[in-house]
Design an enzyme around this catalytic site. Structure first.
Site, short mmCIF file in Angstrom:
data_model
loop_
_atom_site.label_atom_id
_atom_site.label_comp_id
_atom_site.label_asym_id
_atom_site.label_seq_id
_atom_site.Cartn_x
_atom_site.Cartn_y
_atom_site.Cartn_z
N LYS A 112 21.37 31.76 -22.30
CA LYS A 112 20.49 32.35 -23.31
C LYS A 112 19.14 31.65 -23.32
O LYS A 112 18.09 32.29 -23.43
CB LYS A 112 21.14 32.24 -24.70
CG LYS A 112 22.22 33.26 -24.94
CD LYS A 112 21.67 34.50 -25.65
CE LYS A 112 22.62 35.68 -25.59
NZ LYS A 112 23.84 35.46 -26.34
N LYS A 195 32.31 47.23 -12.96
CA LYS A 195 32.79 47.35 -14.32
C LYS A 195 31.87 48.20 -15.22
O LYS A 195 30.66 48.14 -15.10
CB LYS A 195 32.86 45.94 -14.90
CG LYS A 195 34.09 45.69 -15.73
CD LYS A 195 34.18 44.23 -16.11
CE LYS A 195 34.09 44.11 -17.60
NZ LYS A 195 34.19 42.76 -18.09
N LYS A 198 27.43 48.22 -20.93
CA LYS A 198 26.23 48.88 -21.43
C LYS A 198 24.96 48.25 -20.88
O LYS A 198 23.93 48.88 -20.82
CB LYS A 198 26.22 48.88 -22.96
CG LYS A 198 26.20 47.50 -23.56
CD LYS A 198 26.10 47.61 -25.06
CE LYS A 198 26.10 46.29 -25.75
NZ LYS A 198 27.05 45.31 -25.30
#
Ligand code: TRP
Length: 332
Positions: A112, A195, A198
């Protein structure tokens, strides 16, 4: 055997077919036999600074989608994280014994920090202590999460152990991941890369709220080629993916028909995709309708949220009272 189970769901967007066959269907089984606490992690969601409108919308949508999929507020304790501020007190206690070095070494934090270098806030750094508080506020021993959360769970065990050691108690359990093993059905995405997810961009995932036209459009755009030229040739991954989706939503006869057509080179991918789109729509329709009816029913949503909040706070207040006592906060 019944266990105490906690899991948090980040309110980051709509559920897709992969979510349904991943975590959700297993949550449905777990709620039958265990004392489950499932919450929408809206505090965690603040690390990315959503607007007030977005925050509330997302929470409502996620709650509606989970209930529409079968999470039952009478069986599981289904609540919104920010409705149970007791966990934040526990978060503060854990933060007093959480060290900068160990928090900085967490992979998800490092990732992050790399992705959003202008927003490396303390909430992001202490994400594992909040997660520990989410779990230990109910003194849960099992946490159904994927591999990507293993390190956060390891931190939860560290904080539990540290607390127990510091106060010479066995108050907190050391929670482990609840492993679904073979029960996980892998759902491939439509972009041929693997896979369903989104984040891979529009078109890769089929959402439970997608309408018929959207489903069709996404499936018709899935990657194919001009078809096999040799009998019984090996199937490319992107074609195999379409068959995997058919396995989920189509009749066995239909699948056999197209598999045979592939084997003898008579397959027409356009027809196959049309069939898949029709079957997919039939599969998605009941979810879509239910989500729509729940999300527009504010009265029902707030009843569900309140029911979960009351149950979760009761459990959380008990823990906080005992923890305060152990730490030495006693009223004067
Ligand atoms: N970190 C989890 C995720 O990214 C969400 C989460 C927050 C969670 N608190 C939790 C999961 C507590 C399990 C238990 O998916």
């Amino acid at each position: 055997m019944s266990s105490k189970i906690v899991s948090g769901i980040r309110p980051t967007g709509n559920l897709h077919l992969g979510n349904y066959f991943g975590a959700l269907r297993n949550f449905l089984k777990l709620q039958e036999e265990n004392d489950c606490y499932f919450f929408i992690a809206d505090y965690h969601g603040l690390t990315t600074h959503p607007t007030p409108e977005n925050l509330q919308e997302n929470v409502k949508q996620v709650l509606a989608e989970f209930v529409a999929c079968g999470l039952d507020p009478d069986k599981a304790t289904l609540y919104v994280q920010s409705d149970v501020p007791e966990a934040i007190e526990l978060y503060l206690f854990f933060n007093m014994n959480a060290y900068l070095g160990e928090l900085q070494r967490v992979t998800t934090f490092k990732e992050k920090a790399r992705k959003q270098p202008n927003n490396v806030n303390a909430g992001l750094l202490t994400y594992p202590t909040l997660m520990a508080a989410d779990i230990l506020i109910h003194r849960a021993s099992k946490v159904p999460v994927g591999k990507d959360q293993e390190q956060n769970l390891e931190m939860t065990r560290t904080f539990a152990k540290r607390f127990n050691h510091m106060y010479q108690t066995e108050y907190f359990p050391e929670p482990v991941a609840y492993n679904f093993g073979d029960e996980l059905v892998k759902v491939p995405g439509l972009d041929g890369s693997g896979k369903m997810g989104k984040s891979e961009g529009f078109g890769n995932a089929i959402f439970l709220i997608d309408d018929e036209a959207t489903i069709k459009k996404k499936i018709m755009k899935a990657k194919t080629d001009s078809g096999p030229t040799e009998k019984n040739s090996e199937m490319p991954d992107y074609i195999q993916n379409l068959f995997s989706l058919m396995d989920i939503v189509s009749e066995t006869d239909t699948i056999t028909q197209y598999k045979d057509a592939f084997a003898d080179c008579s397959i027409r991918y356009g027809d196959m995709k049309k069939q898949l789109a029709a079957d997919m729509n039939e599969f998605i329709a009941p979810f879509r309708d239910k989500i729509k009816s729940i999300v527009s029913n504010d009265e029902l949503l707030s009843k569900i949220a309140k029911q979960g909040r009351d149950k979760a706070r009761e459990s959380a207040q008990r823990t906080i009272k005992e923890v305060r006592d152990i730490i030495g906060f006693k009223s004067i």
